[in-house]
Design an enzyme around this catalytic site. Structure first.
Site, short mmCIF file in Angstrom:
data_model
loop_
_atom_site.label_atom_id
_atom_site.label_comp_id
_atom_site.label_asym_id
_atom_site.label_seq_id
_atom_site.Cartn_x
_atom_site.Cartn_y
_atom_site.Cartn_z
N HIS A 114 0.95 -1.09 -0.05
CA HIS A 114 -0.14 0.02 0.10
C HIS A 114 0.73 1.21 -0.01
CE1 HIS A 114 -3.36 2.82 0.89
NE2 HIS A 114 -4.21 1.64 0.64
N HIS A 115 0.29 2.19 -0.82
CA HIS A 115 1.13 3.67 -0.89
C HIS A 115 1.39 4.19 0.63
CE1 HIS A 115 3.52 6.26 -3.22
NE2 HIS A 115 2.54 5.84 -4.24
N ALA A 116 0.54 3.81 1.38
CA ALA A 116 0.36 4.56 2.86
C ALA A 116 1.65 3.82 3.53
CB ALA A 116 -0.79 4.19 3.61
#
Length: 467
Positions: A137-139
């Site tokens: 995930h980009h988070a």
């Protein structure tokens, strides 16, 4: 326990059932003859090195009523078997079949009840090759941070993973009580308010500078939404994804960079513009203005080494697709990027990141989901036409469990209104390019990946030989 910065949390808020905000990394592995592959071995290798991959054992804890950004905690129920999985590519196991497997993996969102990553081992490839497909995930991390994570666990050469002593210092954390989450969120928000007035003043001052720059620039950079032409690539997304991979000779790309006083990123942008135009022209589409690209850029200070999170901003630039000659287009792209970089510096590379700290989670997520559910991207000009990213990767071939990495591909997410992402990672002697699309708007992204080769050949043919 650590609160997500606004820039990281924003990738959670922007996610919808149709717009996933994970990234994909694909490593094609040449197996060593004396190192038989097994899923158990990969899990054991990862288990011995998880202390070198700290984001991989953290999971989200949401704050009640969305009073503040979520927290990362060391997952008390972490189980590696939930994250490392195995699948088999369909026959004959070539690049197209691997791309199809990646497409299926990319089409499914990550489970937010667990740490936000998966690793799929893909067997059944030609010449007994293997592939590792990571969905992150980009988070959790941007491209720069993932490259640093890879450097933590991979090594140059063909000796597979270096011996590693297990680190037993990791300890899981208890999930905070709702009352503690609310109390800490309120305290943090109150502290945050002191930073708002100077941020507003800086924003106003920088916007004045941007306005002045645009007035004095001969060809100002394009504006999102206002200047991007509508094409068949631009519209509302569905959950499906299609992936394509290819590798350009890095020596040829560097030769074009040197011959025309450009950057590798300039060359990539020019090639992408030409490849997309080839596809659109074959469909009888002729945009009424140059295509607009969003170019994510890292905002880390020089020398910084980061293995988690995001330090990102975006540059908006023209792909100069109104210029037919490949050499003239590359030079026009270089000039456009130079102006776009000046505007970006004037605005402030960290300004977007600073404002994300004040994003209200619940209202923002509701607005994004409503926009997606009502397919509003079909009803106005697109924000941009394509996302193009270029990340410096490892300069030498790397060893991994059971062999060496032959190729290393990456691709970021697509967004509502722009169903094409082209991401390049340099790796050893190649520029490995991943292309992601929504197949409801661009059925086969291979038309773009193959077009990159045709455009590079055209650029090289049009470039005078150097003495």
């Amino acid at each position: 326990m650590e609160r997500l910065p606004g820039i990281d949390a924003s990738f959670l808020y922007m996610e919808t059932p149709a717009a996933h905000t994970h990234t994909i990394k694909v490593a094609v592995v040449e197996p060593a003859t004396d190192a038989p592959y097994s899923l158990e071995r990969v899990r054991n290798d990862l288990a011995a090195r998880l202390h070198l991959l700290p984001p991989f054992r953290r999971r989200l804890v949401e704050v009640p009523w969305g009073l503040h950004h979520p927290l990362w905690i060391e997952d008390p129920t972490f189980d590696l078997s939930h994250h490392v999985r195995e699948t088999i590519a369909p026959a004959p196991g070539g690049p197209r079949e691997l791309d199809a497997v990646v497409s299926a993996i990319a089409s499914e969102p990550l489970d937010r009840r667990r740490p936000l990553w998966e690793l799929w081992m893909v067997r059944g490839l030609v010449d007994d090759r293997l592939a590792a497909v990571a969905k992150i995930h980009h988070a959790v991390a941007d491209g720069v941070a993932v490259a640093a994570l890879l450097a933590n666990v991979l090594q140059p050469g063909a000796e597979a993973l270096a011996p590693c002593v297990r680190d037993d210092g990791w300890r899981p954390e208890l999930v905070p009580s709702p009352a503690a989450l609310v109390r800490d969120a309120v305290v943090d928000r109150m502290r945050q308010t002191a930073r708002l007035p100077p941020l507003v003043a800086r924003t106003v001052r920088n916007l004045r500078g941007v306005t002045q720059l645009r007035r004095t620039t001969a060809v100002p950079p394009p504006r999102p939404v206002l200047d991007a032409p509508r094409t068949s690539l631009n519209g509302a997304l569905t959950a499906r994804r299609a992936f394509a991979s290819t590798a350009l000779p890095l020596a040829d790309v560097r030769a074009m960079k040197a011959a025309h006083g450009a950057t590798i990123n300039d060359v990539l942008l020019s090639l992408v513009g030409g490849a997309v135009c080839r596809y659109l022209a074959a469909r009888g589409e002729h945009p009424d203005r140059p295509l607009v690209a969003e170019v994510p850029v890292a905002t880390d200070p020089p020398g910084a080494r980061r293995i988690a999170g995001n330090r990102l901003s975006n540059i908006f630039t023209s792909l100069c697709t109104d210029v037919a000659d490949p050499v003239a287009r590359l030079r026009a792209v270089h000039d456009a990027m130079a102006t776009a970089k000046r505007l970006h510096e004037t605005l402030g590379p960290d300004l977007y990141e600073a404002w994300t700290e004040f994003v209200p989670p619940r209202p923002f997520s509701w607005a994004v989901r409503t926009y997606s559910r009502w397919r509003l991207a079909d009803r106005h000009r697109p924000p941009i036409n394509v996302i193009v990213s270029c990340v410096p990767g490892p300069r030498v071939r790397l060893g991994w469990s059971g062999g060496t990495l032959e190729a290393l591909y990456s691709v970021g997410p697509i967004i509502e209104g722009a169903a094409l992402n082209v991401t390049a990672w340099s790796y050893a002697d190649r520029l490995c390019v991943g292309v992601l699309s929504c197949p409801d708007l661009l059925p086969d992204p291979h038309v773009v990946s193959e077009g990159l080769h045709a455009e590079l050949e055209a650029l090289m043919a049009a470039t005078p030989p150097t003495g």
